[in-house]
Design a protein around this motif. Structure first.
Motif, PDB file in Angstrom:
ATOM      1  N   GLY A 216     -22.715 -23.697   8.471  1.00 20.75           N
ATOM      2  CA  GLY A 216     -22.531 -24.857   7.612  1.00 20.75           C
ATOM      3  C   GLY A 216     -21.711 -24.547   6.377  1.00 20.75           C
ATOM      4  N   VAL A 217     -21.635 -25.540   5.511  1.00 21.25           N
ATOM      5  CA  VAL A 217     -20.840 -25.422   4.290  1.00 21.25           C
ATOM      6  C   VAL A 217     -21.710 -24.956   3.122  1.00 21.25           C
ATOM      7  CG1 VAL A 217     -19.432 -26.693   2.618  1.00 21.25           C
ATOM      8  CG2 VAL A 217     -19.249 -27.237   5.059  1.00 21.25           C
ATOM      9  N   LEU A 218     -22.795 -25.684   2.875  1.00 20.58           N
ATOM     10  CA  LEU A 218     -23.566 -25.461   1.654  1.00 20.58           C
ATOM     11  C   LEU A 218     -24.632 -24.373   1.840  1.00 20.58           C
ATOM     12  CD1 LEU A 218     -23.927 -29.202   0.601  1.00 20.58           C
ATOM     13  CD2 LEU A 218     -22.287 -27.528  -0.268  1.00 20.58           C
ATOM     14  N   HIS A 251     -26.829 -30.272  13.799  1.00 21.15           N
ATOM     15  CA  HIS A 251     -25.855 -29.960  12.750  1.00 21.15           C
ATOM     16  C   HIS A 251     -24.774 -29.118  13.423  1.00 21.15           C
ATOM     17  CE1 HIS A 251     -24.500 -27.943   8.941  1.00 21.15           C
ATOM     18  NE2 HIS A 251     -24.274 -26.970   9.803  1.00 21.15           N
ATOM     19  N   HIS A 253     -20.548 -28.237  12.842  1.00 17.25           N
ATOM     20  CA  HIS A 253     -19.173 -28.381  12.362  1.00 17.25           C
ATOM     21  C   HIS A 253     -18.200 -27.780  13.379  1.00 17.25           C
ATOM     22  CE1 HIS A 253     -20.016 -29.611   8.185  1.00 17.25           C
ATOM     23  NE2 HIS A 253     -21.006 -28.726   8.180  1.00 17.25           N
ATOM     24  N   HIS A 271     -21.977 -34.168  11.439  1.00 13.42           N
ATOM     25  CA  HIS A 271     -20.760 -33.624  10.803  1.00 13.42           C
ATOM     26  C   HIS A 271     -19.574 -33.660  11.785  1.00 13.42           C
ATOM     27  CE1 HIS A 271     -23.563 -32.478   7.728  1.00 13.42           C
ATOM     28  NE2 HIS A 271     -24.178 -31.648   8.549  1.00 13.42           N
ATOM     29  N   ASP A 293     -20.334 -37.284   8.011  1.00 11.39           N
ATOM     30  CA  ASP A 293     -20.540 -37.550   6.574  1.00 11.39           C
ATOM     31  C   ASP A 293     -19.217 -37.439   5.826  1.00 11.39           C
ATOM     32  OD1 ASP A 293     -20.563 -34.844   7.335  1.00 11.39           O
ATOM     33  OD2 ASP A 293     -21.599 -34.224   5.513  1.00 11.39           O
ATOM     34  N   ASP A 296     -18.662 -36.987   1.619  1.00 10.78           N
ATOM     35  CA  ASP A 296     -19.132 -35.821   0.855  1.00 10.78           C
ATOM     36  C   ASP A 296     -18.056 -34.928   0.256  1.00 10.78           C
ATOM     37  OD1 ASP A 296     -21.750 -36.389   1.253  1.00 10.78           O
ATOM     38  OD2 ASP A 296     -21.910 -35.207   3.077  1.00 10.78           O
ATOM     39  N   ASP A 297     -16.973 -34.769   0.971  1.00  3.77           N
ATOM     40  CA  ASP A 297     -15.916 -33.854   0.526  1.00  3.77           C
ATOM     41  C   ASP A 297     -15.514 -34.147  -0.927  1.00  3.77           C
ATOM     42  OD1 ASP A 297     -13.887 -31.809   1.147  1.00  3.77           O
ATOM     43  OD2 ASP A 297     -12.473 -33.462   0.904  1.00  3.77           O
ATOM     44  N   ILE A 300     -18.364 -32.975  -3.331  1.00  2.80           N
ATOM     45  CA  ILE A 300     -18.543 -31.510  -3.388  1.00  2.80           C
ATOM     46  C   ILE A 300     -17.388 -30.872  -4.172  1.00  2.80           C
ATOM     47  CG2 ILE A 300     -18.604 -29.381  -2.003  1.00  2.80           C
ATOM     48  CD1 ILE A 300     -20.061 -31.038   0.181  1.00  2.80           C
ATOM     49  N   GLU A 317     -15.794 -25.743   2.101  1.00  2.00           N
ATOM     50  CA  GLU A 317     -15.601 -27.203   2.031  1.00  2.00           C
ATOM     51  C   GLU A 317     -14.111 -27.542   2.126  1.00  2.00           C
ATOM     52  OE1 GLU A 317     -17.768 -29.689   2.242  1.00  2.00           O
ATOM     53  OE2 GLU A 317     -16.030 -31.015   2.249  1.00  2.00           O
ATOM     54  N   GLY A 321     -13.306 -30.210   4.990  1.00  2.80           N
ATOM     55  CA  GLY A 321     -13.400 -31.580   4.478  1.00  2.80           C
ATOM     56  C   GLY A 321     -12.348 -32.529   5.035  1.00  2.80           C
ATOM     57  N   GLN A 324     -12.269 -32.846   8.862  1.00  2.00           N
ATOM     58  CA  GLN A 324     -13.365 -33.689   9.356  1.00  2.00           C
ATOM     59  C   GLN A 324     -12.929 -35.156   9.388  1.00  2.00           C
ATOM     60  OE1 GLN A 324     -16.758 -34.273   6.752  1.00  2.00           O
ATOM     61  NE2 GLN A 324     -18.167 -34.421   8.485  1.00  2.00           N
ATOM     62  N   ASP A 343     -25.410 -37.766   4.809  1.00  2.00           N
ATOM     63  CA  ASP A 343     -25.906 -36.536   4.168  1.00  2.00           C
ATOM     64  C   ASP A 343     -26.289 -36.800   2.709  1.00  2.00           C
ATOM     65  OD1 ASP A 343     -26.775 -33.946   4.390  1.00  2.00           O
ATOM     66  OD2 ASP A 343     -24.814 -33.051   4.736  1.00  2.00           O
ATOM     67  N   VAL A 346     -26.693 -34.593  -0.654  1.00  2.00           N
ATOM     68  CA  VAL A 346     -25.564 -33.756  -1.053  1.00  2.00           C
ATOM     69  C   VAL A 346     -24.961 -34.405  -2.305  1.00  2.00           C
ATOM     70  CG1 VAL A 346     -23.182 -33.123  -0.451  1.00  2.00           C
ATOM     71  CG2 VAL A 346     -25.032 -32.794   1.213  1.00  2.00           C
TER      72      VAL A 346
HETATM   73  N1  ARG Z   1     -24.922 -30.258   4.823  1.00  2.00           N
HETATM   74  C1  ARG Z   1     -23.578 -30.038   5.207  1.00  2.00           C
HETATM   75  C2  ARG Z   1     -23.286 -28.553   5.271  1.00  2.00           C
HETATM   76  O1  ARG Z   1     -23.696 -27.869   4.388  1.00  2.00           O
HETATM   77  C3  ARG Z   1     -22.653 -30.703   4.241  1.00  2.00           C
HETATM   78  C4  ARG Z   1     -21.257 -30.718   4.627  1.00  2.00           C
HETATM   79  C5  ARG Z   1     -20.494 -31.509   3.652  1.00  2.00           C
HETATM   80  N2  ARG Z   1     -19.070 -31.461   3.829  1.00  2.00           N
HETATM   81  C6  ARG Z   1     -18.411 -32.258   4.610  1.00  2.00           C
HETATM   82  N3  ARG Z   1     -17.122 -32.153   4.648  1.00  2.00           N
HETATM   83  N4  ARG Z   1     -18.989 -33.173   5.302  1.00  2.00           N
HETATM   84  O2  ARG Z   1     -22.694 -28.077   6.167  1.00  2.00           O
END
Ligand code: ARG
Length: 432
Positions: A216-218, A251, A253, A271, A293, A296-297, A300, A317, A321, A324, A343, A346
């Motif tokens: 994941g990202v976060l 989840h 990506h 995602h 989502d 979010d980009d 963040i 990100e 981002g 996506q 999401d 976030v």
């Molecule tokens: N909870 C997700 C993660 O941490 C958030 C991703 C947010 N970024 C995005 N481009 N959607 O992977």
């Protein structure tokens, strides 16, 4: 004998009381969005008894005892559904303090604030996909009990992840192994542990199972896209969830992880950032929903450095981002099923509606964007008989806005009227 008289009187009184407490409401809708058919109907009346819609049409007799709510100058639609929230918390402004100085008890104290904001933003149902220590279950139960206002909730409880995965605590000393006691970490490896974890989550209240198919990202693992379970593990997880009558969502990506999760039989890919053409095809074949989502980009990249998030995370990100959003557009074009999920958590709860703008910008029509957050979302949740459209037998969950959301989708960022289960939680419309 006296006993029986007493019983009879009690039963009759209770019956009368019950009859008296039946509330009848009629909502006059200037325009009504029929999300099941993608149509707009003019001048409709919605007859509601207690929490349930009983009739909808232009020619309904208004019962004498009915409370009439005049939304004849507004567009009325079903309550909105966010299929990807973390309503029990949001960042407090300091990355390390959030990790090391807070416990799930802090989340339990404040979760009701976010639930209320979510509801007042027009989201009358959420699928909450990951929370610590079963705080989500406690929140759901308190809402269902009428103790506090909030949306209807489907809860995933603990995020299930492998050691070192997105769901683990990464980047620190091995002496700081986990934020949670082992049992409540959601960390499971191998088929047996995974099946046990699914059972554990369900035992303590999970309505749906969420797991980390990819990085994941976060979180501080190096990759954002690498698979974090084997195919065998994902298959077992989805299979175990099915045994209990639950859907699973992943989840994911990463390009490969998305395909693995789809093949395992998840109901939705969360995602979906790096999905490729083959993944898109597979999702179509399996009827898998994409819950992307794509707001979010912005949040963040503008806020997370200020909160002390490491560059490693911000750089991840930057990697996913924009892609996506582009891949979301490709999936839409190809006809992948889309459900609205943000999401939230976030970014601040209550801002859920901001994502509509991006969904339209990247390929959905405004009507499709609204359907993604109503009828399609209800389908993904398995709650089609309950929410997602304004038809008899469903819950009386409604939102309304004066401007036309089909002309300008951003009006859904500030809904003016919210009803859930026949109860009005917000009404800032001029003609009440
Ligand atoms: N909870 C997700 C993660 O941490 C958030 C991703 C947010 N970024 C995005 N481009 N959607 O992977």
């Amino acid at each position: 004998m006296r006993k029986y008289w007493l019983l009879l009187v009690t039963v009759v009184c209770c019956g009368l009381l019950h009859a008296q407490t039946k509330t009848v409401t009629v909502v006059r809708a200037g325009k009504l969005i029929d999300t099941d058919n993608g149509k707009v109907l003019d001048n409709q009346l919605i007859l509601i008894e207690n929490d349930t819609i009983r009739a909808v049409g232009s020619n309904i007799a208004i019962p004498k005892n009915a409370t009439v709510i005049d939304l004849s100058k507004a567009t009325v639609m079903p309550g909105l559904i966010d299929c990807h929230t973390h309503v029990t918390s949001q960042p407090g402004g300091d990355y390390y303090a959030d990790i090391f100085r807070k416990t799930p008890i802090d989340a339990a104290i404040t979760a009701h604030i976010y639930a209320k904001r979510t509801l007042e933003a027009g989201f009358t149902t959420i699928r909450d996909v990951g929370s610590a220590a079963f705080v989500d279950v406690a929140l759901r139960n308190a809402i269902n009990n009428g103790d506090i206002p909030g949306p209807r909730m489907l809860c995933a409880t603990l995020f299930i992840g492998s050691t070192g995965s997105h769901g683990d605590l990464n980047g620190f000393s091995p002496f700081l192994d986990s934020k949670f006691p082992k049992e409540m970490s959601g960390i499971a490896n191998g088929v047996d542990e995974i099946r046990k974890q699914v059972r554990y989550n369900i035992k303590y209240g999970a309505d749906v199972i969420k797991f980390g198919a990819s990085a994941g990202v976060l979180s501080e693992e190096e990759s954002v896209g690498a698979p974090q379970f084997t195919q065998e593990e994902m298959n077992a997880l989805v299979d175990e969830a099915k045994l209990w009558g639950k859907k699973a969502c992943a989840h994911a990506h990463g390009t490969v992880a998305i395909k693995m999760a789809v093949k395992a039989g998840v109901a939705s890919i969360e995602h979906g950032s790096l999905v490729d053409e083959e993944g898109i095809e597979l999702m179509k074949q399996h009827g898998t929903y994409l819950v992307a989502d794509i707001y979010d980009d912005d949040y963040i990249l503008s806020e997370y450095s200020k909160m002390g998030y490491p560059d490693k995370i911000i750089n991840k990100e930057r990697m996913v981002g924009r892609l996506q959003r582009e891949n979301f557009a490709k999936a839409v074009k190809a006809g992948v099923k889309i459900a609205f999920g943000t999401d939230a958590g976030v970014y601040p709860h209550g801002w859920n509606g901001k994502q509509f703008f991006y969904m339209v910008k990247y390929g959905l029509t405004p009507m499709q964007a609204i359907q993604s957050a109503t009828s399609s979302a209800a389908d993904l949740l398995g709650w089609k008989d309950k929410v997602g459209s304004i038809v008899p037998g469903k819950m009386a969950d409604l939102v309304a806005v004066t401007a036309d959301p089909l002309q300008n989708i951003t009006v859904l960022e500030n809904v003016q009227f919210v009803m859930k289960g026949g109860v009005v939680y917000k009404n800032t419309l001029a003609s009440k």
